[in-house]
Scaffold this active site. Structure first.
Site, PDB file in Angstrom:
ATOM      1  N   GLY A  56       0.981  -1.361  -0.104  1.00  0.00           N
ATOM      2  CA  GLY A  56       0.073  -0.182   0.149  1.00  0.00           C
ATOM      3  C   GLY A  56       0.674   1.330  -0.079  1.00  0.00           C
ATOM      4  O   GLY A  56       2.201   1.278   0.017  1.00  0.00           O
TER       5      GLY A  56
ATOM      6  N   THR B 145      -6.068  -3.376  -2.040  1.00  0.00           N
ATOM      7  CA  THR B 145      -5.958  -2.282  -2.465  1.00  0.00           C
ATOM      8  C   THR B 145      -4.425  -1.610  -2.879  1.00  0.00           C
ATOM      9  O   THR B 145      -4.216  -0.741  -3.262  1.00  0.00           O
ATOM     10  CB  THR B 145      -6.590  -1.140  -1.671  1.00  0.00           C
ATOM     11  OG1 THR B 145      -6.072  -1.279  -0.258  1.00  0.00           O
ATOM     12  CG2 THR B 145      -8.218  -1.625  -1.361  1.00  0.00           C
TER      13      THR B 145
ATOM     14  N   ASN C  52      -5.404 -12.006  14.950  1.00  0.00           N
ATOM     15  CA  ASN C  52      -4.565 -13.014  14.583  1.00  0.00           C
ATOM     16  C   ASN C  52      -3.225 -12.396  14.782  1.00  0.00           C
ATOM     17  O   ASN C  52      -2.154 -13.028  15.074  1.00  0.00           O
ATOM     18  CB  ASN C  52      -4.806 -13.281  12.771  1.00  0.00           C
ATOM     19  CG  ASN C  52      -5.991 -13.861  12.376  1.00  0.00           C
ATOM     20  OD1 ASN C  52      -6.408 -14.564  13.369  1.00  0.00           O
ATOM     21  ND2 ASN C  52      -6.501 -13.636  11.323  1.00  0.00           N
TER      22      ASN C  52
ATOM     23  N   ALA D  32      -1.938   0.732  12.784  1.00  0.00           N
ATOM     24  CA  ALA D  32      -2.427   2.074  12.152  1.00  0.00           C
ATOM     25  C   ALA D  32      -3.554   2.379  12.429  1.00  0.00           C
ATOM     26  O   ALA D  32      -4.729   1.896  11.749  1.00  0.00           O
ATOM     27  CB  ALA D  32      -1.801   1.788  10.563  1.00  0.00           C
TER      28      ALA D  32
ATOM     29  N   TYR E   5     -15.557   1.621   8.433  1.00  0.00           N
ATOM     30  CA  TYR E   5     -14.005   2.091   8.694  1.00  0.00           C
ATOM     31  C   TYR E   5     -13.669   2.868  10.150  1.00  0.00           C
ATOM     32  O   TYR E   5     -12.776   2.256  10.891  1.00  0.00           O
ATOM     33  CB  TYR E   5     -13.528   3.201   7.752  1.00  0.00           C
ATOM     34  CG  TYR E   5     -12.333   3.757   7.555  1.00  0.00           C
ATOM     35  CD1 TYR E   5     -11.198   2.576   7.172  1.00  0.00           C
ATOM     36  CD2 TYR E   5     -11.831   5.127   8.007  1.00  0.00           C
ATOM     37  CE1 TYR E   5      -9.813   3.021   7.332  1.00  0.00           C
ATOM     38  CE2 TYR E   5     -10.258   4.986   7.898  1.00  0.00           C
ATOM     39  CZ  TYR E   5      -9.530   4.065   7.599  1.00  0.00           C
ATOM     40  OH  TYR E   5      -8.246   4.499   7.758  1.00  0.00           O
TER      41      TYR E   5
END
Length: 311
Positions: A11, A36, A100, A115, A146
């Site tokens: 990314g 993405t 995880n 993040a 989000y």
């Protein structure tokens, strides 16, 4: 050599973080499923003996052999277009993935970094935003997938810190720009710059009075790097506190590109934040960090990248 796992490695931010850690003598394990991200962002690293890459979806079980000193979870759709088109994936990468990875960090005794985002503050009633502000978020609005994914991510990270003693850190990232942004990701800078370079109308949502604070990617990455190497576990805002209206920002882009584009206005999306400005007092005190690249310089560097991408 210290070894770091970076999810979302292909990314915009993840790829710059791979560069940063490699440049500072780390071995880097990159992980991405290219939902993405783009292989182009990390193709220059494939010949580096200190870089290894795994094509993997981190919402599924994550295994990495060998020692890991640090784990940075930067995988997530991160623009409104992405998380409106992929709401379930956005929620999963903010919930199943940190579950995880925190388990992996616990086993490996790694420092774990997430993040997070200024979006945890929602459409804020406090300005500028400090880390002790709890936010004003609509959990069932279109942006909620989000915002709440990131808020849950902070909660589970703090849970593992408190109950399992995992060494954790949280960076709340404010608007960031620079090379390797996707042209079509829907955020203000790539949209404005792409439209200006093509001579198209510049699309501003709302009346343009809403504000943002734009940080150049090299500054942001330096702040994240310092936080990773610290032992600080509370959230830290990393961003540039220089605030500008979206209307002014669009006009800056038109001037910089020399475009004849006109600025047009469309309806403001639901729950779009009216203001956004980080209070970076904590970053200054804990990390001795402040942004160095002013917007004029950063935009010139970014324009060079976009000129090579826009057809």
């Amino acid at each position: 050599m210290k070894r770091v796992l970076i999810t979302g490695a292909a990314g915009f931010l993840g790829s710059h973080l791979c560069d940063k850690f490699l440049d500072n003598g780390f071995k880097v394990v990159g992980m991405d499923n290219f939902l993405t991200g783009s292989e182009d962002n990390i193709s220059h690293l494939f010949g580096n003996p200190n870089f290894e890459f795994y094509h993997h979806d981190v919402t599924k079980y994550v295994h990495v052999s060998g020692d890991l000193d640090y784990i940075l979870h930067f995988a997530s759709p991160a623009s409104p277009i992405d998380y409106l088109e992929m709401p379930i994936q956005t929620l999963k990468v903010g919930s199943l993935a940190p579950y995880n990875l925190l388990g992996l960090a616990r086993v490996k005794k790694s420092r774990f970094m997430i993040a997070s985002t200024s979006e945890v503050y929602g459409d804020p009633n406090v300005h500028p935003q400090k880390e002790d502000y709890w936010g004003n978020v609509n959990p069932i609005g279109p942006r909620g997938v989000y915002d709440e994914a990131k808020r849950f991510q902070e909660a589970i990270t703090m849970g593992y810190h408190t109950f399992h003693g995992v060494n954790t850190g949280m960076v709340r990232i404010f608007n960031t720009y620079g090379p390797r942004m996707r042209l079509n990701d829907g955020r203000a800078l790539p949209a404005f710059m792409s439209q200006a370079l093509r001579g198209e109308d510049i699309t501003v949502f709302g009346d343009g009075s809403q504000t943002r604070s734009f940080c150049y990617v090299a500054d942001l990455v330096e702040g994240i790097y310092r936080l990773t190497l610290s032992d600080y576990h509370q959230p830290v805002n990393i961003g540039n506190p220089q605030e500008i209206t979206i209307k002014e920002f669009a006009e800056e882009i038109v001037s910089l590109t020399g475009s004849k584009s006109k600025v047009i206005y469309k309806d403001l999306p639901k729950d779009d934040p009216k203001v956004r400005q980080p209070d970076i007092t904590r970053a200054k005190e804990v990390l001795d960090w402040t942004p160095k690249v002013d917007r004029a310089e950063g935009l010139k560097l970014t324009l060079e990248y976009f000129q090579n991408k826009v057809k």
